[in-house]
Design an enzyme around this catalytic site. Sequence first.
Site, PDB file in Angstrom:
ATOM      1  N   ALA A   1       0.857  -1.182   0.000  1.00 47.00           N
ATOM      2  CA  ALA A   1       0.000   0.000   0.000  1.00 47.00           C
ATOM      3  C   ALA A   1       0.893   1.232   0.000  1.00 47.00           C
ATOM      4  O   ALA A   1       1.686   1.433   0.917  1.00 47.00           O
ATOM      5  CB  ALA A   1      -0.894  -0.007   1.232  1.00 47.00           C
TER       6      ALA A   1
ATOM      7  N   TYR B   1      -9.712   1.277   4.687  1.00 44.51           N
ATOM      8  CA  TYR B   1      -9.006   2.501   4.329  1.00 44.51           C
ATOM      9  C   TYR B   1      -9.921   3.399   3.497  1.00 44.51           C
ATOM     10  O   TYR B   1     -11.083   3.069   3.273  1.00 44.51           O
ATOM     11  CB  TYR B   1      -7.664   2.162   3.663  1.00 44.51           C
ATOM     12  CG  TYR B   1      -6.784   1.412   4.654  1.00 44.51           C
ATOM     13  CD1 TYR B   1      -6.356   2.048   5.821  1.00 44.51           C
ATOM     14  CD2 TYR B   1      -6.469   0.066   4.484  1.00 44.51           C
ATOM     15  CE1 TYR B   1      -5.600   1.368   6.775  1.00 44.51           C
ATOM     16  CE2 TYR B   1      -5.718  -0.622   5.430  1.00 44.51           C
ATOM     17  CZ  TYR B   1      -5.287   0.032   6.577  1.00 44.51           C
ATOM     18  OH  TYR B   1      -4.567  -0.651   7.529  1.00 44.51           O
TER      19      TYR B   1
ATOM     20  N   LEU C   1      -5.386 -16.730   3.666  1.00 39.86           N
ATOM     21  CA  LEU C   1      -5.137 -18.090   4.136  1.00 39.86           C
ATOM     22  C   LEU C   1      -5.129 -19.114   3.001  1.00 39.86           C
ATOM     23  O   LEU C   1      -5.707 -20.189   3.101  1.00 39.86           O
ATOM     24  CB  LEU C   1      -6.120 -18.458   5.248  1.00 39.86           C
ATOM     25  CG  LEU C   1      -5.866 -17.717   6.574  1.00 39.86           C
ATOM     26  CD1 LEU C   1      -6.887 -18.114   7.636  1.00 39.86           C
ATOM     27  CD2 LEU C   1      -4.447 -17.955   7.099  1.00 39.86           C
TER      28      LEU C   1
HETATM   29  C1  LIG Z   1       2.796  -7.823   6.836  1.00 43.06           C
HETATM   30  C2  LIG Z   1       1.499  -7.607   6.107  1.00 43.06           C
HETATM   31  C3  LIG Z   1       1.260  -6.401   5.490  1.00 43.06           C
HETATM   32  C4  LIG Z   1       0.074  -6.200   4.759  1.00 43.06           C
HETATM   33  N1  LIG Z   1      -0.093  -5.039   4.057  1.00 43.06           N
HETATM   34  C5  LIG Z   1      -1.133  -4.922   3.181  1.00 43.06           C
HETATM   35  C6  LIG Z   1      -1.194  -3.865   2.262  1.00 43.06           C
HETATM   36  O1  LIG Z   1      -0.277  -3.053   2.132  1.00 43.06           O
HETATM   37  N2  LIG Z   1      -2.289  -3.790   1.484  1.00 43.06           N
HETATM   38  C7  LIG Z   1      -3.293  -4.712   1.528  1.00 43.06           C
HETATM   39  O2  LIG Z   1      -4.274  -4.589   0.800  1.00 43.06           O
HETATM   40  N3  LIG Z   1      -3.216  -5.757   2.360  1.00 43.06           N
HETATM   41  C8  LIG Z   1      -2.148  -5.902   3.159  1.00 43.06           C
HETATM   42  N4  LIG Z   1      -2.034  -7.013   3.937  1.00 43.06           N
HETATM   43  C9  LIG Z   1      -3.014  -8.083   3.766  1.00 43.06           C
HETATM   44  C10 LIG Z   1      -2.504  -9.122   2.762  1.00 43.06           C
HETATM   45  O3  LIG Z   1      -2.298  -8.539   1.469  1.00 43.06           O
HETATM   46  C11 LIG Z   1      -3.475 -10.300   2.641  1.00 43.06           C
HETATM   47  O4  LIG Z   1      -4.679  -9.843   2.100  1.00 43.06           O
HETATM   48  C12 LIG Z   1      -3.746 -10.956   3.978  1.00 43.06           C
HETATM   49  O5  LIG Z   1      -2.551 -11.097   4.734  1.00 43.06           O
HETATM   50  C13 LIG Z   1      -4.387 -12.328   3.816  1.00 43.06           C
HETATM   51  O6  LIG Z   1      -3.573 -13.138   2.988  1.00 43.06           O
HETATM   52  P1  LIG Z   1      -2.561 -14.256   3.608  1.00 43.06           P
HETATM   53  O7  LIG Z   1      -3.394 -15.190   4.432  1.00 43.06           O
HETATM   54  O8  LIG Z   1      -1.954 -14.891   2.377  1.00 43.06           O
HETATM   55  O9  LIG Z   1      -1.540 -13.539   4.439  1.00 43.06           O
HETATM   56  C14 LIG Z   1      -0.889  -7.217   4.699  1.00 43.06           C
HETATM   57  C15 LIG Z   1      -0.650  -8.418   5.367  1.00 43.06           C
HETATM   58  C16 LIG Z   1       0.533  -8.637   6.036  1.00 43.06           C
HETATM   59  C17 LIG Z   1       0.782  -9.966   6.684  1.00 43.06           C
END
Ligand SMILES: Cc1cc2nc3c(=O)[nH]c(=O)nc-3n(C[C@H](O)[C@H](O)[C@H](O)COP(=O)(O)O)c2cc1C
Length: 370
Positions: free
Chosen positions: A57, A182, A301
Amino acid sequence: MSVLFSPIQLRGLALKNRIMVAPMCQYSAVNGEANDWHFTHINNLALSGAAMFCIEATAVEAIGRITPGCLGLWNDACEAALKPIIASVRKHSKAAIAMQLAHAGRKASSHTPWDGGQLIPPADGGWQAEGPSAVPHKDGEAPPLAFDTAGLARVRDAFVAAAKRAARLDLDALEVHCAHGYLLHQFLSPIANRRTDQYGGSLQNRMRFPLEVFEAVRAAFPADRPVGLRVSATDWVEGGWDLPQTIEYVRELQALKVDWIDVSSGGVSPLQKIALGPGYQVPFAQAVRDATGVTTMAVGLITEPKQAEDIVASGKADMVALARGMLYDPRWGWHAAAELGGQVDVPPQYWRSQPSTQKALFGTTTFGTR
Ligand SMILES: Cc1cc2nc3c(=O)[nH]c(=O)nc-3n(C[C@H](O)[C@H](O)[C@H](O)COP(=O)(O)O)c2cc1C
């Protein structure tokens, strides 16, 4: 044949597989400018085997940062700081580079997650946040200032200026951040948007500003490069934003030629009750895809190669995005390709790591010594 490792076309961008590294805030920039951390992080995950890496982001104006450490693209210094990082990715990786353009709205001026993530008052080094309405994210917090017409024009222009900078940086794609509570999501959700002008009230009115921003970003970015959008499909709160409204919104975005919808959820209210579990947001991606036919990314997930393969092979989504799984295993794409019979682009420096049982994993490789 693996569907996960089959190509997909997003406007003029050809991707070799259906995996994106999801945007992940690093909270490590100074004045919005990227530094050595971003260099390491981005270059590392650009070699994950995912066909596209999405930069975190990235705030379009300074007050739109979630935390003081959030990345930005609002001035020449921010743009210059990203340049060598992108040049390095181009030199060593074939992954496409996307960037998520964002504005935190009322969730701006927060501590980093490892410092608790709570609101930083201006007296403690924070700043006055602005949002759709003077309604705080959490009860008891200082409210944001509500945008007036000039403020909305300023934010729209900031998205446009950042999109132009992103084009100059030669980025392949943009994702407009309209999720996780946001700014743009705040406009959609009746929980955060209590406006009585043409930007609040009816669904049509609540969608107006996010659609204006999307349309302006689309127009500012080169016509052959894709622009997608991340949405929260539900607030997980009774009376909030929900899936039927998301589908209506996606139909409007389709009319504006959106290239993908990245389907996430939640973030607008601390009262949310999320039903967590493996692939818990996939049904939202599927519902959006079934109702509209738009190209979708499923996220949340998704951790196992076979799980990701099933999502795309069964038509629940066109692509998957992984966040935490990629941090944990930065070669996730290689390992998934090995398991599913796919192929990944790997730089020659690493060719010798190809397992002896996986002769086709890295495509055509040669290695000679004397
Ligand atoms: C360290 C971290 C930073 C994240 N920053 C953003 C971001 O900048 N923009 C966004 O839309 N989601 C952000 N997320 C959410 C992830 O893009 C993702 O949607 C969420 O972690 C679920 O996916 P996962 O289970 O593969 O982690 C972030 C997640 C993590 C773990």
